[in-house]
Design a protein around this motif. Structure first.
Motif, short mmCIF file in Angstrom:
data_model
loop_
_atom_site.label_atom_id
_atom_site.label_comp_id
_atom_site.label_asym_id
_atom_site.label_seq_id
_atom_site.Cartn_x
_atom_site.Cartn_y
_atom_site.Cartn_z
N GLU A 139 34.45 36.80 35.06
CA GLU A 139 34.54 37.64 36.26
C GLU A 139 33.42 37.33 37.24
N THR B 200 33.86 35.76 41.04
CA THR B 200 33.28 36.44 42.20
C THR B 200 32.39 35.49 42.99
N GLU C 107 32.37 43.26 39.61
CA GLU C 107 33.25 42.24 40.17
C GLU C 107 34.59 42.85 40.60
N ALA C 108 35.11 43.81 39.84
CA ALA C 108 36.36 44.47 40.23
C ALA C 108 36.17 45.29 41.49
N GLU D 166 33.39 38.75 30.81
CA GLU D 166 32.53 39.24 31.88
C GLU D 166 31.91 38.08 32.65
#
Length: 465
Positions: free
Chosen positions: A228, A232, A445-446, A225
């Protein structure tokens, strides 16, 4: 959030802690809701102390909304600058000050000033509550935990109705308005021991602190995580609020602004602010009207709990579509009730049932899902600022409805007013079906990666991933 997911959240030490943090941060919503509901009862008794013309009465009621729009206008950038935790502490302090001023107000001018200061605080709180929770919660249960903020909004409204009812016999409006100091103090004291948002910390280069917060709020490895979040941050253009005007941001802005306006112009706060007034015009008396408002507030809380249990299981879009569809039906029936029912018969309680139905459908859809979505769909670098812009639009729409509702009742009548809200709900349903994406179960972030991609958010409006 499903029962299994809730058990997963509280199973481990990190899970228990994130639940405590989220519940405490959700007290921002309680401040929001308490201020929304308390004025509906207090305004009935303020004119025993101050002589209020209809215009001044409207200014007293809407003063908080003016303040909230101003607070939201600066609150987003301020939360990005000083951090989510310190911003929560600031909002609690401002709310305490506003409630104190209203309780001791020697003049109408001081009372209005207190309302506006309270409004600034709830403008802050309406941004930072869902923002903080969404950034600290695990993706699998982020929807349910973020929706705790909306649950506390409904609890705040309901608690304000009980306070109104408790002091309606004595007409102690100062106690009603001053009671807001209590939750503000609880929030301020509790947040002093809570962590900062890990995403905000990482963006400020405080990587070790961000990692430490993730370890406190997760069970298991946190490095994926954190990676990520790192990717970002590195992908951000560095243009700050200018990114809000970029073409790739346009779909998300349209979604946020559209839902912000539709949440209000479909009539929810007309009901919350004026339910006792509307119901008093039926066969119900003053005490019965206030009691009916308590019933409306109770259903609001109960159905928000239902939304929390469902939002991470069935998704955001289905709740919005079902909730808005139910609002359309409820408003249509409400217009018919006020059009044809006999005012000397059972109209009051029948009208109450239609308003309860309307609030119930709002509470599983536009109520919690709007605040959840705007905490999810904006990039980290401008998340606070974007939520600030959207929240300003929400409060301005709220102000417009609050000011125009009495005029509409007098000009076109109660039935046509509710049908007008129903027409706005039809447009909201079409807007939701066409533009709102599904964000269930995805990391922030996705979601941002999709937003930056060629397809954009709107292209994902019909899918889960």
């Amino acid at each position: 959030m499903s029962t299994a997911d809730m058990r997963a959240v509280i199973r481990g030490e990190g899970g228990r802690f994130v639940y405590v943090v989220s519940a405490l941060a959700a007290l921002n919503g309680l401040l929001f809701g308490f201020d929304t509901g308390i004025i509906s009862g207090a305004i009935l008794f303020i004119d025993t102390t101050f002589e209020l013309s209809p215009l001044v009465e409207g200014i007293v009621v809407s003063g908080a909304m003016v303040g909230a729009a101003a607070g939201a206008a600066v609150g987003g950038q301020l939360s990005d600058r000083i951090g989510r935790k310190r911003f929560i502490l600031l909002s609690a302090g401002v709310f305490f000050l506003g409630s104190f001023l209203m309780a001791v107000a020697p003049t109408v001018e001081v009372l209005v000033a207190g309302r506006m200061i309270d409004g600034i605080a709830i403008g802050f709180a309406s941004i930072v509550g869902p923002l903080y929770i969404s950034e600290i919660a695990p993706p699998s249960v982020r929807g349910g935990l973020t929706s705790l903020n909306q649950l506390m909004v409904t609890v705040g409204i309901l608690s304000s109705y009980f306070v109104n009812y408790a002091f309606s016999g004595s007409g102690s409006w100062r106690i009603m308005l001053g009671a807001g100091m209590v939750p503000a103090l609880v929030l301020a004291v509790g947040m002093t021991r809570m962590p900062e948002s890990p995403r905000w910390l990482y963006e400020r280069g405080r990587t070790d602190e961000a990692r430490a917060v993730l370890r406190r709020t997760r069970d298991g490895d946190v490095e994926s995580e954190l990676s990520e979040i790192e990717a970002t941050v590195e992908a951000q253009s560095g243009n700050g609020v200018r990114d809000l005007l970029s073409p790739w941001m346009r779909p998300a802005l349209i979604v946020g602004l559209g839902l912000a306006v539709f949440q209000q112009v479909t009539g929810i706060n007309a009901v919350m602010y004026y339910a006792p007034t509307v119901l008093e015009s039926t066969a119900l008396g003053s005490s019965q009207s206030i009691l009916a408002s308590v019933a409306i507030g109770t259903v609001n809380v109960a159905m928000t709990v239902v939304a929390i249990l469902l939002v991470d299981r069935v998704g955001r879009r289905p709740l919005l579509l079902v909730g808005t569809g139910g609002m359309i039906g409820s408003l249509g029936v409400a217009g018919l009730v006020f059009q044809f029912a006999d005012p000397t018969g059972g109209m009051g309680w029948l009208a109450t049932l239609t308003l309860i139905s309307f609030v119930a459908f709002f509470a599983i859809g536009l109520g919690p899902v709007f605040w959840l979505l705007i905490s999810e769909i904006y990039p980290l670098a401008v998340r606070g600022s974007a939520m600030g812009i959207v929240t300003v639009a929400n409060w301005l729409a709220n102000l417009a409805v609050a000011l125009s509702f009495p005029v509409l009742l007098d000009g076109i009548g109660t039935p046509a007013t509710f049908w007008l809200f129903g027409g706005c709900s039809v447009v909201a349903l079409l807007f939701t079906h066409r533009t709102v994406p599904e964000t269930k179960g995805r990391t922030l972030e996705a979601i941002e990666a999709d937003l930056r991609g060629a397809t954009g958010m709107a292209a994902d409006a019909s899918g889960d991933d």
